[in-house]
Design a protein around this motif. Structure first.
Motif, PDB file in Angstrom:
ATOM      1  N   ALA A  33       0.843  -1.173   0.044  1.00 33.34           N
ATOM      2  CA  ALA A  33       0.004   0.053  -0.071  1.00 33.34           C
ATOM      3  C   ALA A  33       0.704   1.064   0.076  1.00 33.34           C
ATOM      4  CB  ALA A  33      -0.813   0.085   1.014  1.00 33.34           C
ATOM      5  N   VAL A  34       0.405   2.409  -0.734  1.00 40.82           N
ATOM      6  CA  VAL A  34       1.006   3.514  -0.687  1.00 40.82           C
ATOM      7  C   VAL A  34      -0.108   4.502   0.274  1.00 40.82           C
ATOM      8  CG1 VAL A  34       1.898   5.569  -1.942  1.00 40.82           C
ATOM      9  CG2 VAL A  34       2.310   3.370  -2.771  1.00 40.82           C
ATOM     10  N   LEU A  35       0.283   5.126   1.464  1.00 41.53           N
ATOM     11  CA  LEU A  35      -0.440   5.755   2.304  1.00 41.53           C
ATOM     12  C   LEU A  35      -0.089   7.080   2.192  1.00 41.53           C
ATOM     13  CD1 LEU A  35      -2.616   5.840   4.565  1.00 41.53           C
ATOM     14  CD2 LEU A  35      -0.782   5.186   6.092  1.00 41.53           C
ATOM     15  N   GLY A  36      -1.002   8.058   2.134  1.00 41.66           N
ATOM     16  CA  GLY A  36      -0.632   9.516   1.956  1.00 41.66           C
ATOM     17  C   GLY A  36      -1.810  10.552   2.067  1.00 41.66           C
ATOM     18  N   PRO A  37      -1.562  11.669   2.131  1.00 38.04           N
ATOM     19  CA  PRO A  37      -2.787  12.628   2.246  1.00 38.04           C
ATOM     20  C   PRO A  37      -3.173  12.848   0.733  1.00 38.04           C
ATOM     21  CG  PRO A  37      -0.875  13.793   2.765  1.00 38.04           C
ATOM     22  CD  PRO A  37      -0.349  12.324   2.770  1.00 38.04           C
ATOM     23  N   SER A  38      -4.190  13.450   0.827  1.00 42.13           N
ATOM     24  CA  SER A  38      -4.538  14.047  -0.543  1.00 42.13           C
ATOM     25  C   SER A  38      -3.702  15.073  -0.959  1.00 42.13           C
ATOM     26  CB  SER A  38      -6.041  14.895  -0.736  1.00 42.13           C
ATOM     27  OG  SER A  38      -6.986  13.896  -0.359  1.00 42.13           O
ATOM     28  N   LEU A 157      -5.062  -0.766  -7.403  1.00 46.75           N
ATOM     29  CA  LEU A 157      -6.400  -0.295  -6.683  1.00 46.75           C
ATOM     30  C   LEU A 157      -6.253   1.082  -6.067  1.00 46.75           C
ATOM     31  CD1 LEU A 157      -5.344  -3.404  -5.136  1.00 46.75           C
ATOM     32  CD2 LEU A 157      -7.722  -3.401  -5.109  1.00 46.75           C
ATOM     33  N   ASP A 158      -6.769   1.992  -6.508  1.00 45.93           N
ATOM     34  CA  ASP A 158      -6.845   3.264  -6.397  1.00 45.93           C
ATOM     35  C   ASP A 158      -7.999   3.637  -5.625  1.00 45.93           C
ATOM     36  OD1 ASP A 158      -6.771   6.015  -6.515  1.00 45.93           O
ATOM     37  OD2 ASP A 158      -7.207   6.458  -8.508  1.00 45.93           O
ATOM     38  N   GLU A 159      -7.833   3.600  -4.529  1.00 47.74           N
ATOM     39  CA  GLU A 159      -8.669   3.852  -3.136  1.00 47.74           C
ATOM     40  C   GLU A 159     -10.134   3.459  -3.451  1.00 47.74           C
ATOM     41  OE1 GLU A 159      -8.650   7.745  -1.184  1.00 47.74           O
ATOM     42  OE2 GLU A 159      -6.965   8.613  -2.446  1.00 47.74           O
ATOM     43  N   PRO A 160     -10.100   2.228  -3.619  1.00 47.35           N
ATOM     44  CA  PRO A 160     -11.358   1.277  -3.899  1.00 47.35           C
ATOM     45  C   PRO A 160     -12.433   1.107  -3.072  1.00 47.35           C
ATOM     46  CG  PRO A 160      -9.790  -0.408  -3.596  1.00 47.35           C
ATOM     47  CD  PRO A 160      -9.035   0.988  -3.289  1.00 47.35           C
ATOM     48  N   PHE A 161     -12.192   1.662  -1.643  1.00 49.02           N
ATOM     49  CA  PHE A 161     -13.157   1.562  -0.899  1.00 49.02           C
ATOM     50  C   PHE A 161     -13.794   2.741  -0.463  1.00 49.02           C
ATOM     51  CE2 PHE A 161      -9.738  -1.748   0.008  1.00 49.02           C
ATOM     52  CZ  PHE A 161     -10.415  -2.689  -0.610  1.00 49.02           C
ATOM     53  N   SER A 162     -13.382   4.084  -0.885  1.00 50.25           N
ATOM     54  CA  SER A 162     -13.694   5.238  -0.484  1.00 50.25           C
ATOM     55  C   SER A 162     -15.246   5.530  -0.731  1.00 50.25           C
ATOM     56  CB  SER A 162     -12.685   6.209  -1.201  1.00 50.25           C
ATOM     57  OG  SER A 162     -13.056   6.315  -2.490  1.00 50.25           O
ATOM     58  N   SER A 163     -15.945   5.079  -1.508  1.00 50.06           N
ATOM     59  CA  SER A 163     -17.209   5.358  -1.747  1.00 50.06           C
ATOM     60  C   SER A 163     -18.471   4.385  -1.006  1.00 50.06           C
ATOM     61  CB  SER A 163     -17.458   4.845  -3.281  1.00 50.06           C
ATOM     62  OG  SER A 163     -17.399   3.721  -3.711  1.00 50.06           O
ATOM     63  N   HIS A 192      -5.713   7.016   1.316  1.00 50.14           N
ATOM     64  CA  HIS A 192      -5.584   8.013   2.577  1.00 50.14           C
ATOM     65  C   HIS A 192      -6.032   7.468   3.869  1.00 50.14           C
ATOM     66  CE1 HIS A 192      -9.542   9.063   1.340  1.00 50.14           C
ATOM     67  NE2 HIS A 192      -9.707   9.319   2.550  1.00 50.14           N
ATOM     68  N   ASP A 193      -6.276   6.321   3.830  1.00 49.47           N
ATOM     69  CA  ASP A 193      -7.064   5.786   5.049  1.00 49.47           C
ATOM     70  C   ASP A 193      -5.992   4.884   5.711  1.00 49.47           C
ATOM     71  OD1 ASP A 193      -8.514   3.666   6.826  1.00 49.47           O
ATOM     72  OD2 ASP A 193     -10.459   4.413   5.921  1.00 49.47           O
ATOM     73  N   GLN A 194      -5.687   5.375   7.058  1.00 49.78           N
ATOM     74  CA  GLN A 194      -4.631   4.671   7.731  1.00 49.78           C
ATOM     75  C   GLN A 194      -4.973   3.034   8.159  1.00 49.78           C
ATOM     76  OE1 GLN A 194      -3.130   6.574  11.436  1.00 49.78           O
ATOM     77  NE2 GLN A 194      -2.788   4.519  12.372  1.00 49.78           N
ATOM     78  N   ILE A 206       4.854   5.147   3.126  1.00 53.83           N
ATOM     79  CA  ILE A 206       4.351   6.605   3.377  1.00 53.83           C
ATOM     80  C   ILE A 206       4.723   7.568   2.226  1.00 53.83           C
ATOM     81  CG2 ILE A 206       3.934   8.432   5.106  1.00 53.83           C
ATOM     82  CD1 ILE A 206       2.751   5.526   5.805  1.00 53.83           C
ATOM     83  N   MET A 207       3.872   8.089   1.627  1.00 57.40           N
ATOM     84  CA  MET A 207       4.238   9.230   0.659  1.00 57.40           C
ATOM     85  C   MET A 207       3.824  10.599   1.153  1.00 57.40           C
ATOM     86  SD  MET A 207       3.182   9.411  -3.444  1.00 57.40           S
ATOM     87  CE  MET A 207       4.655   8.600  -3.931  1.00 57.40           C
ATOM     88  N   GLN A 208       4.692  11.479   1.114  1.00 63.24           N
ATOM     89  CA  GLN A 208       4.269  12.913   1.578  1.00 63.24           C
ATOM     90  C   GLN A 208       4.848  13.941   0.662  1.00 63.24           C
ATOM     91  OE1 GLN A 208       5.901  12.348   5.775  1.00 63.24           O
ATOM     92  NE2 GLN A 208       3.942  12.887   6.364  1.00 63.24           N
ATOM     93  N   SER A 209       4.424  14.726  -0.070  1.00 63.40           N
ATOM     94  CA  SER A 209       4.858  15.597  -0.929  1.00 63.40           C
ATOM     95  C   SER A 209       5.947  15.007  -2.113  1.00 63.40           C
ATOM     96  CB  SER A 209       5.845  16.757  -0.102  1.00 63.40           C
ATOM     97  OG  SER A 209       5.103  17.301   0.839  1.00 63.40           O
TER      98      SER A 209
END
Length: 355
Positions: A33-38, A157-163, A192-194, A206-209
């Protein structure tokens, strides 16, 4: 099974750099997983890997084959990558079976493979239904089956559970993980969900900037973050001052054991110490305001109840800083605002030198 390797990846839109030298490896058969803010660049990373965007610099390699290095470029349809978007994006005019078989050669769309995939995603006998007749969770499972139908080298998988509703997410996440394991697929999830990243993936970056700050197992990321900023990003973090000397850190909460992986330095060193909320132990004081075995006391500032657990914020009595500690306790425990409690810490801690 295919290994994904990204090296020194850069991507600029206009004058805005989005990816700034990303390095990432996903071993064969692994769900990472790649986790990071919008806005951190995680979706752009996924699109470059898929071939929807071209790299400006760096390389993307699938199973040892370079598919993009800023000069050589393999188009998406030749990469054999399965892509699961946020909303599922099923064709509303096609049945479930036809959605799953859409990417297959025409003579295979009614074959055994579609039936096996329906069985794998737990939708046996539902191939005749249309997307509007499915729940959100079922639609996402169909989208995953469609991605797996072409026997991809890699599933993205591009944030497949966000909806999905919160009540559905946990069960659908478990379904997706089970399907990917059964298929033996190499997969990369961006989110973006931890909770999603830590519960699903074997490795989390963890991706930041536009850069990867740390890539590790979920447990090591949470308990041994690389720096205080990452500690804060991965949930509630109590960061307090201390003095490191050998294997222990002296703080106002007492002498705390240093995690064995932390840099121990030489001689007394001023440090910032990480204490996770679940490490803070609370003890109700007696009628005289004494905490029994726990000598340090504090006052409850706030109590947030979540059912399975609760978050308690405490203002310690002895610290001169305007500091509030966060503790996580069982939901049944009651610590009303204003109550006096004893404080202690359990388990090893991380610490970083103060510059």
């Amino acid at each position: 099974m295919t290994e994904l390797c990204v090296k020194g990846l850069h991507k600029v839109f206009g004058s805005e750099p989005v990816l700034k030298g990303v390095d990432l490896t996903v071993p064969s058969g692994t769900l990472a997983a790649v986790l990071g803010p919008s806005g951190s660049g995680k979706t752009t990373l996924l699109r470059v890997i898929a071939g929807f965007e071209r790299a400006d610099q760096g390389t993307v390699t699938l199973d040892g084959r370079v598919v993009d290095d800023g000069r050589c470029y393999l188009p998406p349809e030749q990469r054999k990558i399965g892509y699961v978007p946020q909303e599922g994006s099923l064709f509303p005019h096609l049945t479930v079976a036809k959605n799953i078989g859409f990417g297959l050669p025409r003579n295979e769309r009614r074959g055994r493979q579609v039936t096996e995939l329906l069985d794998m995603i737990g939708m046996t006998g539902l191939g005749h239904r249309y997307p509007h007749q499915l729940s959100g969770g079922q639609q996402q499972r169909v989208a995953l089956a469609r991605a797996l139908a072409v026997k991809p080298t890699l599933v993205l998988l591009d944030e497949p559970f966000s909806s999905l509703d919160a009540s559905l997410r946990a069960s659908v996440r478990a379904d997706v993980r089970a399907v990917l394991r059964e298929a033996g697929a190499t997969a990369l999830l961006v989110t973006h969900d931890q909770d999603e990243a830590l519960s699903l993936a074997g490795e989390v970056a963890i991706m930041q900037s536009g850069q990867i700050g740390q890539c590790d197992t979920p447990q090591d990321l949470y308990t041994r973050p690389a720096d205080p900023a990452l500690a804060h990003f991965l949930g509630d973090a109590n960061l307090i001052k201390g003095v490191l000397n050998g294997t222990s850190v002296r703080t106002f909460l007492g002498d705390l054991t240093l995690d064995h992986t932390a840099d121990r330095g030489s001689g007394p060193v001023d440090v910032l110490t990480l204490i996770r909320p679940e490490q803070v132990r609370l003890r109700k004081c007696n009628g005289n305001g004494h905490a029994g075995k726990a000598g340090l006391t504090g006052r409850v500032v706030d109590h947030e109840y979540y059912g399975h657990d609760a978050v308690v914020r405490i203002r310690p009595d002895v610290t001169e800083d305007d500091l509030t500690l966060v503790a996580r306790v069982m939901g049944a425990a009651s610590y009303p605002a204003g109550a006096s409690v004893g404080l202690s810490v359990e388990g090893p801690v991380m610490a970083w030198p103060v510059n």
